[in-house]
Design an enzyme around this catalytic site. Sequence first.
Site, PDB file in Angstrom:
ATOM      1  CG  ASP A 312      -2.059  -0.928   1.080  1.00  0.00           C
ATOM      2  OD1 ASP A 312      -2.571  -1.017  -0.054  1.00  0.00           O
ATOM      3  OD2 ASP A 312      -2.450  -1.575   2.063  1.00  0.00           O
ATOM      4  CG  ASP A 349      -7.188  22.870   7.016  1.00  0.00           C
ATOM      5  OD1 ASP A 349      -7.579  21.822   7.582  1.00  0.00           O
ATOM      6  OD2 ASP A 349      -6.925  22.958   5.808  1.00  0.00           O
ATOM      7  CG  PHE A 378     -13.182  20.854   2.681  1.00  0.00           C
ATOM      8  CD1 PHE A 378     -12.502  21.325   1.558  1.00  0.00           C
ATOM      9  CD2 PHE A 378     -13.820  19.624   2.595  1.00  0.00           C
ATOM     10  CE1 PHE A 378     -12.458  20.581   0.394  1.00  0.00           C
ATOM     11  CE2 PHE A 378     -13.786  18.886   1.433  1.00  0.00           C
ATOM     12  CZ  PHE A 378     -13.093  19.360   0.332  1.00  0.00           C
ATOM     13  CB  ALA A 380     -18.757  17.448  -0.266  1.00  0.00           C
ATOM     14  CD  GLU A 381     -23.562  22.962  -1.827  1.00  0.00           C
ATOM     15  OE1 GLU A 381     -24.133  23.893  -2.391  1.00  0.00           O
ATOM     16  OE2 GLU A 381     -23.855  22.535  -0.670  1.00  0.00           O
ATOM     17  CE  LYS A 397      -5.860  24.970   2.902  1.00  0.00           C
ATOM     18  NZ  LYS A 397      -6.465  25.242   4.197  1.00  0.00           N
ATOM     19  CG  ASP A 520      -5.913  -2.754   7.349  1.00  0.00           C
ATOM     20  OD1 ASP A 520      -6.447  -2.776   6.213  1.00  0.00           O
ATOM     21  OD2 ASP A 520      -5.536  -1.718   7.912  1.00  0.00           O
ATOM     22  CG  ASP A 524      -7.289  -5.446   2.228  1.00  0.00           C
ATOM     23  OD1 ASP A 524      -7.496  -5.117   1.045  1.00  0.00           O
ATOM     24  OD2 ASP A 524      -6.790  -4.702   3.086  1.00  0.00           O
TER      25      ASP A 524
END
Lengths: 682, 570
Positions: A312, A349, A378, A380-381, A397, A520, A524
């Site tokens: 990974d 942030d 922040f 999602a829109e 930003k 894990d 998986d």
Amino acid sequence: MSQHKRNTKLFEGSLVKGALKQSFIKLKPGVMLKNPVMFTVYIGTLIMLGVCIWIAAGQTSQGSLAYNLTIFSVLFITVLFGNFAEAIAEARGKAQADSLRKTREDTPAKKIFLIGDNFVNEMKIVPSSQLAKGDIFLCEAGDTIPMDGEIISGIATIDESAITGESAPVIREAGGDKSSVTGGTKVLSDKIQVRVTTGPGESFLDKMIALVEGASRQKTPNEIALTILLASFTIIFLIVVVTLKPFADYANTPITIAAFVSLYVCLIPTTIGGLLSAIGIAGMDRALRANVITKSGKAVETAGDLDTLLLDKTGTITIGNRKATNFYPANGITAATFTEACALSSIADQTPEGKSIIELAKLDVSKLNTNGATFVEFTAETRSSGINLTNGTKIRKGAFDSIRNMVTKAGNSFPNETAEQVKVISSNGGTPLVVSENNKVLGVIELQDIIKPGIQERFERLRKMGVKTVMVTGDNPLTARFIADKAGVDDFIAEAKPEDKMNYIKQEQQGGKLVAMMGDGTNDAPALAQADVGVAMNSGTAAAKEAGNMVDLDNDPTKLIEIVEIGKQLLMTRGTLTTFSIANDVAKYFAIVPALFITSIPALQALNIMNLHSPESAILSAVIFNAIIIPMLIPLALKGVAYKPIGASALLRRNLLIYGLGGVIVPFIGIKLIDLFVALFI
Amino acid sequence: MNTELIGVIVTFLLTVLLAYPLAKYIAKVFAGERTFTDFMNPMERFIYRISGIDSKKGMNWKEFLTAMLMINMLWLFYAFFLLLNQASLPLNPDGNPNMAPDLSFNTAISFLVNCNLQHYSGEIGLTYFTQLFVITFLQFVSAATGIAAAVALFNGLKHKTTENLGNFWDIFTKSITRILLPVSIVIAVILAFNGSPASYDGKDSIVTLQGDTVAVSRGPAAGMIAIKHLGTNGGGWFGANSAHPLENPTYFTGMLELIAQMIIPIAMLFALGFYIRRKKFAYMIFAVMTIGMLFLIVPTINWEMHGNPEIAKMGIMQATGAMEGKEVRFGPAISGYWSIVTTIISTGSVNSMHDSSMPLSGMMQMLGMLINAFYGGCGVGILNYYIYIIIAVFIGGLMVGRTPEFMGHKVEAREVKIAALVTLLSAFLIKGGTALAAYYFVQHGNADWAVKPSAWLNNPGNHGFSEMFYEFTSSNANNGSGFEGLGDNNIFWNVTTGFVLLLGRFLPIIGPVAIAGLLAKKKYIPESSGTLKVDSATFGILTFAIIIIITALSYFPPLVLGPIAEYLGM
């Protein structure tokens, strides 16, 4: 990765005592029969016992009683040494596993009783040994977790240092891929309900202890093949010794039974025969010392053959999160203005990226005027975050397209040079964050994945071993390629979904390759089961742990690299000691054969190149050398021959020189020295 | 430089030089590519049609071996029957009698297995009919059997994963029609022009210088002498084999016969490289084998050219070297070379008496046969070497930390078991046989047999021991040369060596072909930098070391009691 190792001394007093006792217990014929080479030595010892009794009863043709008794004792000790090697390896493995198991013995457990379909708060404290699979218990801050299990509700910080040695607490929570807890670890905060996943005596550790103790230990495929080869050498030497009788009669040379038995025992590969099972056990033990529990000896052996490792990206190749690496102000904006804006936008942030921006800005945050400012979270829109200062300044930003939309909507244009910079950053595998002030673009921040220091060298080492590394990541192909190139992995799977891993493994296996992966999550599990070596993280779900054939207690994704080396060491130790054992025979022949015939064919004195004292001392020295070489090689068998990633041919040359040529020369010196000593008594 | 040595070097270089184009041709024949011998096609098709063979059908290793063993068994009965009844068959101008049952048993087996151990003399023991239809016939088919088995191995190595090792009948037939027959004809014609007889007229008589009239045996010998060498058979038309002036008239025919016996073993090696497209692998094997050969040849020639120290002690000059048992027209250098060539490649034809070689030269000859894989016999040499490779791959593979692989296939318990058994077998047959002989000689010397065991040996002591050990070594290696000086035409030697011959031939063919079949069936694993490189010099050295150490460890005691003790006692 964690480098802590539980270092016990090779020969610890208490272990040696137990192992000595075991060496005698293992003399049972049924146990001895498992190792054909040593079993024949056992028979030889019994024959010599018979000869001694025969001489005591008045037989005179077989030499003195003292001499025969000495040969008998040396052979007996040879058998014991072989047993001791196995016993000490077992004892060490067991001690290692016990120390892990001890942590969880009989801790009080807060068992929850189920009434009807509901859990009610009826809770009793019971000893952990009374917990059965499927039971549910409660753990609160300060409790030690009594049993391995899976969290069914709650979230907690847990101190796993008892098993991993890592003191930083970890978070475990219900659902998701980090829901497993291990017995013996300690809850530091919060409260969790846990369902027991293994019954008493069924945990992976218990299984491993059974493997080490020999109860359920099976010979691995390579071990079987080697045993066959060693058995055939043994038969060849049996033929040598049996046919020597008529040959000697032809040459009018009487040869004593002691001489026949000694020649036989010296020639057969007792060195590797005596150490073979110790080497296998030590392999599992070394895995355990690296905090990896193996479910079979075969898994360790397979690890040495691995062709492909699936790793990974996050946590293995890169340090967890992205970091800000550069500020690129737009034209007309000073660096200082831009840096300040960046810092302001990130003050609230709490994401690692945000923190890294503050770090990069290197400004004293407390001096910035943020009184009365409102922070914009922040979403999602908007796909941006920022701050509204009291003077009306709005700093944002966010992703390139969301800021561009915002800016163009307000009637401003997006500066070309910044757009260019965004492209450059993307193609370098970075993530661009555009910063705006009052809908005007100020510049762009570059976020980069940080590749773990030293990881390139490890991949280079793997490449020299012939192992291909594959990076698995959710990133887009462009970013993935960049990081793959930078870290030096051979291939990557971008935008990976769980089934992609599975498909990749299957495809590699179709090409005849052996694949390992670490995982894990429950999703998986199929891939872990499909992989030739599946290493589940101890923090992972029960399904993942069940599917893999190893469990890593440290949850360290780079562990695969260590596992490959342990597997290679195991095979190499077997190969080199076999070579050494066979090469030793040259000197033994030169010691014994002239000794046998020198009375009837005096010219053979020329073959006595070691100039040994007398026929008796020559035979005795060879047998003694043959016996003591076993304990002298136990440390090597337990620690394993060092693996050097220098390419197969170079490695073969090196081992041939050390163990092949060395194996020819060492016994000449050893036998001569022993002879000098023995000559004092004969 | 000594002209004798130049003769040796030129012979060897010519052999390698000629083997190279032959190898290219052999590889083409078995790959089914166009060759100039395609005019044989109709004849081969005719043979397949009357025998009801589908020559295109692939065979797995079991089918391949079954076909091979069946036809070999048939030939055994056929040969045995003809030898028993040869007196009443045609082409018997010298009026030779039937062969005794135990001798027929030994002879039939001996030629079937490409060994050509001869407990008889051709002049009086056989008729022209049996020389042609038993001896020469078996010399062709046994050589072709060996080539076919080797090609089965090639097929196993050529493909990544396959069960098909080729069609036995097809490979076998083509070995004869495309390789053995054409080359034999060329050699036979050259031999006939140089004085080897090719006549059906029976004995001739000549008047010697002393004025006596002597009957001289003749026969259609040239053709047989050609295949005897080309097929690494070695059984002579005449009792004295290639020391006989009609079987090997000149130094030039000597060179020809040396080249003939060595060319196919070397060509098969190169052909392996061309056929499976791994030339480097083949050259590495060639290098190992050549170095092994030199280790045996250089000291031998040296000892033989320096003469016998016992004679030197008497103050006698030996300007020409150790000449006892050697032909003056050949001399010690090429005779020493021949004695090693014939033992390493299982021909067993001789141009000098090995019994008279220096003690350590005798040991070198024995080592050549004990190893039996420095070039080795026609086809089977590679099979023998393959067993050593498997063991080297196994030990070497472990030493580089990987499950051993050979050409992309995992070598596991089953393959190791077969390789171990084959290795064991030689030790068992050779030493078991010698031990049995020594036992009878010592304990039952006066047993009431036609030839008493006590009368077996012409020489007592260490040399006598070497004679017995050599006989079983030669039988197991399917070599066929004798140390001589051994009274071997009696029931004990005929029967025991007969069994050793059979087992020593077929198990070492079955084993490698089975391993090749088993490996070829497995999944192919691509090579990585962690894989043991089997075409590297390091691996070559490992294989060489394994060969030396297995041989030394298995046979040290008898070699000490035989040649080494004799040498040290000189």
